[in-house]
Design an enzyme around this catalytic site. Structure first.
Site, PDB file in Angstrom:
ATOM      1  N   GLY A 107      31.432   0.094   2.546  1.00 20.74           N
ATOM      2  CA  GLY A 107      31.459  -1.076   3.430  1.00 20.74           C
ATOM      3  C   GLY A 107      30.296  -2.024   3.230  1.00 20.74           C
ATOM      4  O   GLY A 107      29.837  -2.652   4.186  1.00 20.74           O
ATOM      5  N   ALA A 111      28.861  -4.689   5.958  1.00 20.39           N
ATOM      6  CA  ALA A 111      27.567  -4.420   6.599  1.00 20.39           C
ATOM      7  C   ALA A 111      26.630  -5.621   6.467  1.00 20.39           C
ATOM      8  O   ALA A 111      25.955  -5.986   7.438  1.00 20.39           O
ATOM      9  CB  ALA A 111      26.930  -3.173   5.998  1.00 20.39           C
ATOM     10  N   ASP A 152      36.914  -1.237   8.494  1.00 22.11           N
ATOM     11  CA  ASP A 152      35.504  -1.381   8.098  1.00 22.11           C
ATOM     12  C   ASP A 152      34.714  -2.195   9.117  1.00 22.11           C
ATOM     13  O   ASP A 152      33.657  -1.768   9.596  1.00 22.11           O
ATOM     14  CB  ASP A 152      35.390  -2.072   6.723  1.00 22.11           C
ATOM     15  CG  ASP A 152      35.696  -1.128   5.584  1.00 22.11           C
ATOM     16  OD1 ASP A 152      36.372  -0.112   5.822  1.00 22.11           O
ATOM     17  OD2 ASP A 152      35.261  -1.406   4.446  1.00 22.11           O
TER      18      ASP A 152
END
Ligand code: PMV
Length: 320
Positions: A107, A111, A152
């Site tokens: 991810g 992030a 996600d």
């Protein structure tokens, strides 16, 4: 000079990737390490918003056309400016650094975008909820992934282990009753989620009955997986991960490199191991019941050629 920083965790799908795209339930957890960090600082001379991507050595002045690496941040800045009158379109800069390897199922893009929104909103004192961050990040994600399931952005923005089903609010998991450890091994091979998801869709188009049965078989693992997670029944969760790996292999998304790392972790005593994310490279994850087991699994992954490894204690939050 005033500045404000914010972080975001990486994420790991423990059960249910790919099937989640087709409406099945998946189980995902945030990982404290690796993580991303964004900083907003004043830049009063600037007539635009400059972006600095420290790991990539990319600097963008915010005025010329954005290089591809800076494009998601250009969009994030526009989205933040549009969302709140308190966020000006000039006079500040955004810098980002991340220890999350890109294109490997942890991810990374999600992030960095979540960290960026958090830093921007906190610098300009814009009230925001995790849900708002999740929705804004989802819009950016669509750029790379086409039709992401939403898992996600949800797990990273909420920062807690979740059961996720498309179109439904995420269900939070309680803290596990005993200590468990996740060991991540990176094959060193980057993957393109959108391509792999598209390939799975093509294969399903040719044989919908077979693929839908595989998705269902994957989807039923998440409920018992969540129970095992909360109870700290790591052996049981490990077995479910192993079963999930078999089904992902049947879907055609595992790879030789992933199989090597999965086998190495299991041989070193891990309670279960599987690829995590889109597959065909990227990362795998192994589950261990104690710190010594995690250390053995990590050593085995390194010896088997993992390009990077990360060990995290399983917990109910991405906060320290
Ligand atoms: O982007 P990755 O590698 O973390 O994969 C995301 C998980 C998939 O189920 C394969 C895709 C999705 O949108 O859920």
């Amino acid at each position: 000079m005033r500045r404000e920083s914010a972080e975001a965790s990486s994420k790991l799908i423990l059960l249910g990737e790919h099937a989640v795209v087709y409406g099945q339930t998946a189980l995902a957890v945030p990982l404290k390490d690796p993580r991303a960090r964004a900083t907003v600082a004043q830049d009063s001379r600037s007539r635009s918003v400059a972006v600095e991507l420290k790991d990539l050595g990319v600097r963008w002045d915010g005025a010329s056309p954005a290089p591809p690496e800076a494009e998601p941040f250009a969009r994030a800045i526009r989205a933040a400016v549009k969302r709140s009158a308190a966020v000006p379109a000039q006079g500040w800069k955004l810098s980002v650094r991340s220890s999350i390897p890109a294109g490997c199922g942890l991810g990374s893009g999600t992030a960095v975008a979540a960290a960026a929104f958090r830093a921007i909103f906190s610098y300009f004192s814009v009230p925001h909820t995790p849900q708002v961050i999740s929705e804004l990040v989802y819009e950016i994600e669509k750029l790379h992934h086409g039709t992401p399931s939403g898992i996600d952005n949800t797990v990273i923005a909420l920062g807690r282990p979740i059961l996720f089903k498309r179109g439904e609010p995420a269900r939070f998991l309680k803290a596990p009753r005993s200590r468990g450890f996740l060991v991540v091994g990176h094959t060193g091979r980057r993957h393109r989620t959108s391509e792999i998801v598209a390939e799975v869709a093509r294969a399903r188009g040719k044989d919908p009955a077979r693929y839908d049965a595989l998705f269902r078989d994957i989807g039923v693992l998440s409920g018992p997986g969540a129970e095992a997670f909360q109870a700290g029944r790591w052996q049981e969760l490990g077995r479910l991960m192993d079963r999930n790996q078999e089904l992902l292999d049947d879907l055609g998304v595992s790879s030789r490199e992933l199989d090597v790392l999965v086998d190495a972790a299991r041989s070193a005593g891990a309670l279960g191991a599987k690829l995590s994310g889109a597959g065909r490279g990227g990362c795998m994850a192994a589950l261990c019941g104690d710190a010594a087991g995690a250390e053995r699994a990590e050593k085995a992954l390194k010896a088997a050629g993992a390009a990077a490894t990360f060990v995290t204690e399983v917990s109910d939050s991405a906060q320290d």
